[in-house]
Design a protein around this motif. Structure first.
Motif, PDB file in Angstrom:
ATOM      1  N   PRO A   1       0.923  -1.296   0.185  1.00  0.00           N
ATOM      2  CA  PRO A   1      -0.085  -0.107  -0.232  1.00  0.00           C
ATOM      3  C   PRO A   1       0.913   1.321   0.038  1.00  0.00           C
ATOM      4  N   GLY A   2       2.032   1.278   0.659  1.00  0.00           N
ATOM      5  CA  GLY A   2       2.898   2.277   0.650  1.00  0.00           C
ATOM      6  C   GLY A   2       3.404   2.845  -0.743  1.00  0.00           C
ATOM      7  N   PHE A   3       3.455   1.922  -1.664  1.00  0.00           N
ATOM      8  CA  PHE A   3       3.742   2.122  -2.989  1.00  0.00           C
ATOM      9  C   PHE A   3       2.721   3.023  -3.774  1.00  0.00           C
ATOM     10  N   GLN A   4       1.474   2.848  -3.380  1.00  0.00           N
ATOM     11  CA  GLN A   4       0.515   3.922  -4.020  1.00  0.00           C
ATOM     12  C   GLN A   4       1.089   5.442  -4.045  1.00  0.00           C
ATOM     13  N   ASN A   5       1.060   5.810  -2.683  1.00  0.00           N
ATOM     14  CA  ASN A   5       1.539   7.201  -2.609  1.00  0.00           C
ATOM     15  C   ASN A   5       3.021   7.367  -3.144  1.00  0.00           C
TER      16      ASN A   5
ATOM     17  N   THR B   1      -4.673   4.341 -12.843  1.00  0.00           N
ATOM     18  CA  THR B   1      -4.606   3.041 -13.374  1.00  0.00           C
ATOM     19  C   THR B   1      -3.594   2.401 -12.547  1.00  0.00           C
ATOM     20  N   VAL B   2      -2.552   3.027 -12.211  1.00  0.00           N
ATOM     21  CA  VAL B   2      -1.523   2.312 -11.380  1.00  0.00           C
ATOM     22  C   VAL B   2      -1.853   1.993 -10.081  1.00  0.00           C
ATOM     23  N   ASN B   3      -2.726   2.839  -9.572  1.00  0.00           N
ATOM     24  CA  ASN B   3      -3.213   2.798  -8.059  1.00  0.00           C
ATOM     25  C   ASN B   3      -4.216   1.556  -7.947  1.00  0.00           C
TER      26      ASN B   3
END
Length: 250
Positions: free
Chosen positions: A175-179, A231-233
């Motif tokens: 989840p941290g990679f979303q931000n 899209t990526v999120n």
């Protein structure tokens, strides 16, 4: 003729003139709007090229951030006095430095070239500083008893980290990679400062060609950023659902 009627006719005439001017201005604005969007469409290859460059910058920067940030996160969680004493201050300095300054130093002060490589290194180092905190938090969220149990069955400290802690921590860090992805993608726009022709610089170049299309050009660029981010999120969310630890903390 009655003076009242004269005043009324004059008022109606002025109102009709104002209305006619409004319609003329609206038609002119509409025509200009269509012309500007037609210009944007004709220059769509500019947006495609700029978007592709922004995507490459984001990808390579995230990869570099992962390669550097993961070991840094492990060191912050399990490192010794001296290794932590080096990694932590460096991370604090990098995170506290504006990305524009980092890119400028990389390109102008350290002489890294070409500009794409300089931007990738700067964005990657900045991302590594933040990713290290994502990994550190994920690692520390794994119960300490699992490390003790792994050591009790004969695994070395490094082996326990590799085979027991990291597989869980990596899942929890998704989840941290979303931000982080969103931040890096937006930060690619700063690369225009050293001449990298990513999406924002291409948009600025188009605006310089046809100044009346400024709103349309930047709206188109904003829409592209939104589509990429959305899209990526959504993809990261699906990945998180697939790799989340069943019945455990995410």
């Amino acid at each position: 003729m009655d003076p009242t009627q004269l005043v009324l006719q004059a008022g109606l005439g002025d109102l009709a003139l104002v209305w006619w001017q409004f319609l003329a201005d609206w038609e002119s604005a509409w025509r200009r709007f269509l012309v500007d969007w037609e210009f944007v469409w004709r220059q769509r290859q500019f947006f495609v090229d700029g978007t592709w460059l922004a995507v490459k910058l984001t990808f390579f920067s995230m990869v570099l951030g992962f390669v550097v940030g993961l070991p840094a996160g492990v060191i912050e969680a399990y490192g010794g006095k001296y290794s932590k004493g080096v990694v932590r201050p460096v991370g604090v300095v990098v995170r506290g430095t504006p990305i524009l300054v980092i890119i400028s130093l990389t390109y102008f002060a350290f002489g890294v070239s070409p500009a794409f490589l300089a931007a990738t290194l700067a964005l990657g180092v900045r991302s590594a500083a933040y990713q290290s905190q994502i990994f550190r938090g994920a690692i520390e969220s794994v119960e300490s008893g699992q490390m003790e149990a792994a050591r009790a069955v004969g695994l070395s400290k490094l082996g326990a980290i590799r085979h027991v802690v990291l597989p869980q921590a990596l899942r929890r860090s998704v989840p941290g990679f979303q931000n982080e992805f969103t931040i890096v993608l937006k930060d690619t726009s700063i690369a225009y400062a050293i001449g990298v022709a990513e999406l924002l610089k291409r948009s600025y170049d188009l605006f310089s060609i046809q100044t009346t299309a400024a709103l349309e050009v930047f709206l188109a660029a904003s829409l592209i950023y939104f589509v990429l981010t959305f899209t990526v999120n959504r993809g990261i969310e699906r990945l998180h659902s697939r790799v989340a630890i069943p019945g455990g903390n995410h």
